[in-house]
Design a protein around this motif. Structure first.
Motif, PDB file in Angstrom:
ATOM      1  N   LEU A  79      40.281  16.849  10.523  1.00  0.00           N
ATOM      2  CA  LEU A  79      38.844  16.715  10.264  1.00  0.00           C
ATOM      3  C   LEU A  79      38.078  16.378  11.531  1.00  0.00           C
ATOM      4  O   LEU A  79      36.981  16.896  11.768  1.00  0.00           O
ATOM      5  CB  LEU A  79      38.609  15.636   9.204  1.00  0.00           C
ATOM      6  N   ALA A  80      38.669  15.501  12.349  1.00  0.00           N
ATOM      7  CA  ALA A  80      38.017  15.135  13.608  1.00  0.00           C
ATOM      8  C   ALA A  80      37.903  16.351  14.535  1.00  0.00           C
ATOM      9  O   ALA A  80      36.876  16.558  15.188  1.00  0.00           O
ATOM     10  CB  ALA A  80      38.806  14.021  14.293  1.00  0.00           C
ATOM     11  N   ALA A  81      38.959  17.164  14.551  1.00  0.00           N
ATOM     12  CA  ALA A  81      38.929  18.368  15.387  1.00  0.00           C
ATOM     13  C   ALA A  81      37.875  19.350  14.884  1.00  0.00           C
ATOM     14  O   ALA A  81      37.171  19.989  15.680  1.00  0.00           O
ATOM     15  CB  ALA A  81      40.308  19.024  15.401  1.00  0.00           C
ATOM     16  N   ALA A  82      37.766  19.484  13.548  1.00  0.00           N
ATOM     17  CA  ALA A  82      36.765  20.388  12.978  1.00  0.00           C
ATOM     18  C   ALA A  82      35.356  19.914  13.310  1.00  0.00           C
ATOM     19  O   ALA A  82      34.487  20.716  13.669  1.00  0.00           O
ATOM     20  CB  ALA A  82      36.954  20.481  11.467  1.00  0.00           C
ATOM     21  N   LYS A  83      35.115  18.602  13.190  1.00  0.00           N
ATOM     22  CA  LYS A  83      33.798  18.062  13.512  1.00  0.00           C
ATOM     23  C   LYS A  83      33.462  18.262  14.985  1.00  0.00           C
ATOM     24  O   LYS A  83      32.314  18.557  15.340  1.00  0.00           O
ATOM     25  CB  LYS A  83      33.745  16.577  13.154  1.00  0.00           C
ATOM     26  N   GLU A  84      34.472  18.107  15.831  1.00  0.00           N
ATOM     27  CA  GLU A  84      34.238  18.288  17.272  1.00  0.00           C
ATOM     28  C   GLU A  84      33.857  19.732  17.578  1.00  0.00           C
ATOM     29  O   GLU A  84      32.964  20.000  18.394  1.00  0.00           O
ATOM     30  CB  GLU A  84      35.490  17.889  18.041  1.00  0.00           C
ATOM     31  N   SER A  85      34.538  20.680  16.890  1.00  0.00           N
ATOM     32  CA  SER A  85      34.236  22.091  17.128  1.00  0.00           C
ATOM     33  C   SER A  85      32.852  22.471  16.595  1.00  0.00           C
ATOM     34  O   SER A  85      32.229  23.413  17.081  1.00  0.00           O
ATOM     35  CB  SER A  85      35.302  22.975  16.476  1.00  0.00           C
ATOM     36  N   GLN A  86      32.369  21.730  15.604  1.00  0.00           N
ATOM     37  CA  GLN A  86      31.061  22.020  15.020  1.00  0.00           C
ATOM     38  C   GLN A  86      29.921  21.295  15.740  1.00  0.00           C
ATOM     39  O   GLN A  86      28.749  21.618  15.529  1.00  0.00           O
ATOM     40  CB  GLN A  86      31.038  21.603  13.548  1.00  0.00           C
ATOM     41  N   ALA A  87      30.283  20.325  16.550  1.00  0.00           N
ATOM     42  CA  ALA A  87      29.270  19.442  17.138  1.00  0.00           C
ATOM     43  C   ALA A  87      28.212  20.218  17.924  1.00  0.00           C
ATOM     44  O   ALA A  87      27.016  19.915  17.846  1.00  0.00           O
ATOM     45  CB  ALA A  87      29.936  18.404  18.042  1.00  0.00           C
ATOM     46  N   THR A  88      28.635  21.226  18.680  1.00  0.00           N
ATOM     47  CA  THR A  88      27.686  21.993  19.495  1.00  0.00           C
ATOM     48  C   THR A  88      26.654  22.693  18.611  1.00  0.00           C
ATOM     49  O   THR A  88      25.445  22.674  18.886  1.00  0.00           O
ATOM     50  CB  THR A  88      28.432  23.033  20.342  1.00  0.00           C
ATOM     51  N   TYR A  89      27.145  23.317  17.523  1.00  0.00           N
ATOM     52  CA  TYR A  89      26.238  24.022  16.611  1.00  0.00           C
ATOM     53  C   TYR A  89      25.295  23.042  15.910  1.00  0.00           C
ATOM     54  O   TYR A  89      24.097  23.307  15.773  1.00  0.00           O
ATOM     55  CB  TYR A  89      27.039  24.792  15.567  1.00  0.00           C
ATOM     56  N   LEU A  90      25.844  21.929  15.448  1.00  0.00           N
ATOM     57  CA  LEU A  90      25.021  20.957  14.724  1.00  0.00           C
ATOM     58  C   LEU A  90      23.932  20.378  15.631  1.00  0.00           C
ATOM     59  O   LEU A  90      22.800  20.165  15.198  1.00  0.00           O
ATOM     60  CB  LEU A  90      25.898  19.835  14.167  1.00  0.00           C
ATOM     61  N   ALA A  91      24.301  20.125  16.881  1.00  0.00           N
ATOM     62  CA  ALA A  91      23.310  19.596  17.831  1.00  0.00           C
ATOM     63  C   ALA A  91      22.202  20.617  18.075  1.00  0.00           C
ATOM     64  O   ALA A  91      21.018  20.265  18.144  1.00  0.00           O
ATOM     65  CB  ALA A  91      23.997  19.223  19.137  1.00  0.00           C
ATOM     66  N   ALA A  92      22.586  21.890  18.186  1.00  0.00           N
ATOM     67  CA  ALA A  92      21.577  22.932  18.417  1.00  0.00           C
ATOM     68  C   ALA A  92      20.655  23.088  17.216  1.00  0.00           C
ATOM     69  O   ALA A  92      19.443  23.262  17.359  1.00  0.00           O
ATOM     70  CB  ALA A  92      22.278  24.255  18.722  1.00  0.00           C
ATOM     71  N   ILE A  93      21.230  22.999  16.012  1.00  0.00           N
ATOM     72  CA  ILE A  93      20.407  23.104  14.801  1.00  0.00           C
ATOM     73  C   ILE A  93      19.448  21.927  14.709  1.00  0.00           C
ATOM     74  O   ILE A  93      18.289  22.073  14.300  1.00  0.00           O
ATOM     75  CB  ILE A  93      21.308  23.185  13.559  1.00  0.00           C
ATOM     76  N   ALA A  94      19.913  20.743  15.092  1.00  0.00           N
ATOM     77  CA  ALA A  94      19.062  19.557  15.036  1.00  0.00           C
ATOM     78  C   ALA A  94      17.861  19.676  15.968  1.00  0.00           C
ATOM     79  O   ALA A  94      16.769  19.184  15.664  1.00  0.00           O
ATOM     80  CB  ALA A  94      19.887  18.317  15.384  1.00  0.00           C
ATOM     81  N   GLU A  95      18.051  20.357  17.091  1.00  0.00           N
ATOM     82  CA  GLU A  95      16.992  20.438  18.100  1.00  0.00           C
ATOM     83  C   GLU A  95      15.987  21.554  17.833  1.00  0.00           C
ATOM     84  O   GLU A  95      14.865  21.501  18.319  1.00  0.00           O
ATOM     85  CB  GLU A  95      17.621  20.658  19.482  1.00  0.00           C
TER      86      GLU A  95
END
Length: 290
Positions: A79-95
């Motif tokens: 789960l931690a690895a999945a969240k890390e791989s998604q972090a870039t996309y989630l940050a971009a969506i937030a911005e």
């Protein structure tokens, strides 16, 4: 007799000495050696597994095994690895705004997949897995939006809800014309006949005429003089044949009598802003958004 070997005359195989029904004898045919070796190997493997891995339960826990393996820890790592791989996309969506996300194909695909998963978890119980809606719960595939169908408007509706008690919730209240005795039963019937006529359903001409007078006096202020609705009031278009609570005369009479007044929960605070944004993008992409 002990020590005496008897050979079966038909098969040439030694018997065990066991006899049933007087003449039915059991042949002495041991298991193949390879089968026994596999059995012994499984026993050795099982003993090794008990020692190496968590195996035996106790009242207050279980044996941990010499290597300390934990499937729970493995799942947590995944789960931690999945969240890390998604972090870039989630940050971009937030911005970015929803409109900006739509212009980025990779971000759009991620948002649609994430929004679809969240829709299934949080919205499908009311709107249906295909967002087709049910009686009292709007169809999100059509282009009939009480509070606006742009990306920003859909996001606001999801965040704040409708008559939810949220400080920024969409609020509207259709009068309970029957319960509060504003209109009589006969007047409600005439008004329903007129409302149906707005979407092309014919009715008694005299009832339509009486209903129009009632509509002009009681309903036009919110639904407009032509019955096409007012978004700022949350008043639906009565001319398009799309009915949230049913389009029969009895359904419309009940709506006039009780005012209905459904509630959509506010997801602000229950879902994070990024998830709400992905949901808005998903709903907008269903085809009915403007």
């Amino acid at each position: 007799m002990a020590g005496h070997k008897e050979i079966d005359a038909v098969t040439g195989t030694e018997t065990t000495g066991h006899v049933w029904d007087g003449d039915l004898k059991e042949l002495n045919k041991p298991l193949p050696r390879w089968w026994l070796y596999v059995l012994y190997a499984c026993i050795v493997w099982a003993i090794g597994y008990w020692i190496a891995f968590p195996a035996w339960p106790f009242l207050d826990g279980y044996t941990r095994g010499v290597i300390g393996y934990s499937q729970r820890n493995e799942v947590a790592k995944d789960l931690a690895a999945a969240k890390e791989s998604q972090a870039t996309y989630l940050a971009a969506i937030a911005e970015r705004t929803p409109a900006e996300i739509e212009k980025d194909s990779s971000l759009m695909e991620f948002a649609l997949r994430g929004g679809g998963a969240q829709f299934a978890n949080n919205c499908a119980p009311c709107h249906g897995r295909g967002a087709q809606g049910f009686k009292g719960y709007p169809n999100l595939n059509d282009d009939d939006w009480l509070w606006g169908g742009t990306l920003e408007e859909i996001e606001q509706t999801i965040r704040n809800g409708i008559r939810s008690g949220h400080s920024d919730s969409h609020e509207s209240a259709m009068p309970r014309f029957g319960i509060d005795q504003v209109l009589t039963t006969a007047q409600i019937s005439d008004a329903a006949t007129f409302v149906l006529s707005l979407s092309g359903t014919p009715g008694d001409a005299a009832a339509v005429e009486r209903g129009k007078a009632i509509f002009d006096e009681q309903c036009a202020a919110c639904h407009g003089p032509e019955g096409k609705g007012m978004r700022e009031m949350g008043a639906p278009n009565l001319t398009d044949g799309i009915w949230l609570f049913g389009g029969t005369k009895a359904d419309i009479e009940e709506t006039i009598r009780t005012g209905r007044g459904g509630v959509m929960p506010a997801w602000d605070g229950k879902l994070d802003p990024v998830t709400i944004k992905m949901l808005a993008i998903y709903v907008h992409a269903l085809g009915g958004g403007k």
